[in-house]
Enzyme design. Structure first.
Site, PDB file in Angstrom:
ATOM      1  N   HIS A  86      -2.600   7.333   7.022  1.00 59.98           N
ATOM      2  CA  HIS A  86      -1.666   8.305   6.432  1.00 59.98           C
ATOM      3  C   HIS A  86      -2.404   9.562   5.962  1.00 59.98           C
ATOM      4  O   HIS A  86      -1.866  10.666   6.048  1.00 59.98           O
ATOM      5  CB  HIS A  86      -0.906   7.701   5.253  1.00 59.98           C
ATOM      6  CG  HIS A  86       0.249   6.851   5.661  1.00 59.98           C
ATOM      7  ND1 HIS A  86       1.345   7.342   6.334  1.00 59.98           N
ATOM      8  CD2 HIS A  86       0.490   5.539   5.473  1.00 59.98           C
ATOM      9  CE1 HIS A  86       2.208   6.369   6.546  1.00 59.98           C
ATOM     10  NE2 HIS A  86       1.715   5.253   6.038  1.00 59.98           N
TER      11      HIS A  86
ATOM     12  N   GLN B 253       2.939   9.862   1.400  1.00 63.61           N
ATOM     13  CA  GLN B 253       4.209   9.146   1.396  1.00 63.61           C
ATOM     14  C   GLN B 253       5.062   9.455   0.168  1.00 63.61           C
ATOM     15  O   GLN B 253       6.234   9.082   0.120  1.00 63.61           O
ATOM     16  CB  GLN B 253       3.972   7.641   1.490  1.00 63.61           C
ATOM     17  CG  GLN B 253       3.386   7.214   2.826  1.00 63.61           C
ATOM     18  CD  GLN B 253       3.178   5.721   2.866  1.00 63.61           C
ATOM     19  OE1 GLN B 253       2.161   5.211   2.396  1.00 63.61           O
ATOM     20  NE2 GLN B 253       4.163   5.029   3.410  1.00 63.61           N
TER      21      GLN B 253
ATOM     22  N   CYS C 136       6.124  -0.051   7.380  1.00 64.66           N
ATOM     23  CA  CYS C 136       5.690   1.109   6.617  1.00 64.66           C
ATOM     24  C   CYS C 136       6.861   1.603   5.794  1.00 64.66           C
ATOM     25  O   CYS C 136       7.982   1.708   6.302  1.00 64.66           O
ATOM     26  CB  CYS C 136       5.214   2.199   7.581  1.00 64.66           C
ATOM     27  SG  CYS C 136       4.663   3.714   6.777  1.00 64.66           S
ATOM     28  N   LEU C 137       6.612   1.917   4.539  1.00 61.36           N
ATOM     29  CA  LEU C 137       7.677   2.408   3.672  1.00 61.36           C
ATOM     30  C   LEU C 137       8.272   3.716   4.191  1.00 61.36           C
ATOM     31  O   LEU C 137       9.440   4.003   3.946  1.00 61.36           O
ATOM     32  CB  LEU C 137       7.159   2.586   2.242  1.00 61.36           C
ATOM     33  CG  LEU C 137       6.659   1.310   1.562  1.00 61.36           C
ATOM     34  CD1 LEU C 137       6.101   1.629   0.186  1.00 61.36           C
ATOM     35  CD2 LEU C 137       7.753   0.264   1.478  1.00 61.36           C
TER      36      LEU C 137
ATOM     37  N   GLY D 162       0.839  -1.183   0.000  1.00 63.32           N
ATOM     38  CA  GLY D 162       0.000   0.000   0.000  1.00 63.32           C
ATOM     39  C   GLY D 162       0.874   1.232   0.000  1.00 63.32           C
ATOM     40  O   GLY D 162       2.033   1.187   0.422  1.00 63.32           O
TER      41      GLY D 162
ATOM     42  N   HIS E 235      -4.364   1.066   7.470  1.00 60.73           N
ATOM     43  CA  HIS E 235      -3.010   1.613   7.577  1.00 60.73           C
ATOM     44  C   HIS E 235      -2.832   2.800   6.613  1.00 60.73           C
ATOM     45  O   HIS E 235      -2.350   3.867   7.009  1.00 60.73           O
ATOM     46  CB  HIS E 235      -1.988   0.511   7.262  1.00 60.73           C
ATOM     47  CG  HIS E 235      -0.567   0.965   7.301  1.00 60.73           C
ATOM     48  ND1 HIS E 235       0.292   0.599   8.306  1.00 60.73           N
ATOM     49  CD2 HIS E 235       0.150   1.743   6.455  1.00 60.73           C
ATOM     50  CE1 HIS E 235       1.482   1.144   8.079  1.00 60.73           C
ATOM     51  NE2 HIS E 235       1.417   1.837   6.953  1.00 60.73           N
ATOM     52  N   GLU E 236      -3.229   2.603   5.358  1.00 57.62           N
ATOM     53  CA  GLU E 236      -3.065   3.676   4.361  1.00 57.62           C
ATOM     54  C   GLU E 236      -3.998   4.852   4.644  1.00 57.62           C
ATOM     55  O   GLU E 236      -3.611   6.010   4.475  1.00 57.62           O
ATOM     56  CB  GLU E 236      -3.270   3.135   2.943  1.00 57.62           C
ATOM     57  CG  GLU E 236      -2.286   2.060   2.534  1.00 57.62           C
ATOM     58  CD  GLU E 236      -0.825   2.413   2.779  1.00 57.62           C
ATOM     59  OE1 GLU E 236      -0.448   3.601   2.685  1.00 57.62           O
ATOM     60  OE2 GLU E 236      -0.036   1.487   3.069  1.00 57.62           O
TER      61      GLU E 236
END
Length: 183
Positions: free
Chosen positions: A142, A50, A96-97, A45, A138-139
């Site tokens: 953000h 991000q 997480c990226l 994701g 999660h996304e």
């Protein structure tokens, strides 16, 4: 185009993202670039903040978890709104990226009902469970300026403080390009 991933410490990750309008320049191209960036970074994701854009869009491809009994999806969610979270909460180790080299157990509800528009601005209301629900939550976080470390207890946060500081200074070397705050 593969974007650099914005990492912890950049203010864009703590802003509440703004809605996307129909005049957003090259929306389809932006979505494709987000998918390309996500795949290049080995993610499941990716949210617009991000990649440095404080707009309400995220992409997911949850068709990677062989253990989940439910099928995954590949989709872009534009201007999403979580309508309801339900079901038993369960723990899963998340990464997480934007937080390279950090993984922690996070408790989330099993099911999520989400309203969003697609690339043509057609509205959808759908319900997801299991791994897909987790990725969506999660996304979505953000877009609200929330990161998974915010769910950790104060002791875990204190233990991670030096790692978070290192990330914000660019003292990590993930396998993908990152954008360090202020650089």
């Amino acid at each position: 185009m593969i974007y650099p991933v914005t990492v912890f410490g950049d203010p864009v990750l703590r802003k509440k993202a703004q809605p996307i309008t129909k005049d957003f320049q090259d929306l389809k191209g932006f979505i494709q670039n987000m998918f390309d960036t996500m795949y290049n970074s080995d993610g499941v994701g990716l949210a617009a903040p991000q990649v440095g854009q404080a707009v309400r869009i995220f992409v997911i491809d949850s068709d990677v978890d062989d253990e989940d009994e439910l099928p995954g999806i590949k989709k872009a969610f534009i201007n999403p709104e979580i309508v309801e979270k339900s079901g038993e909460e369960w723990v899963m180790n998340e990464g997480c990226l934007s937080l390279p080299e950090i993984r922690e157990d996070v408790l989330r509800p099993e099911t999520v009902k989400i309203k969003y528009v697609d690339e043509e601005f057609n509205e959808h209301i759908e319900t997801y469970s299991g791994f897909t629900s987790r990725v969506i939550q999660h996304e979505y976080d953000h877009l609200e300026g929330v990161m998974f470390v915010d769910y950790l207890n104060p002791l875990r946060k204190r233990i991670l403080k030096s790692k978070l500081s290192a990330i914000s200074k660019g003292k990590v070397i993930p396998k993908y390009r990152i954008k360090v705050p202020g650089k």
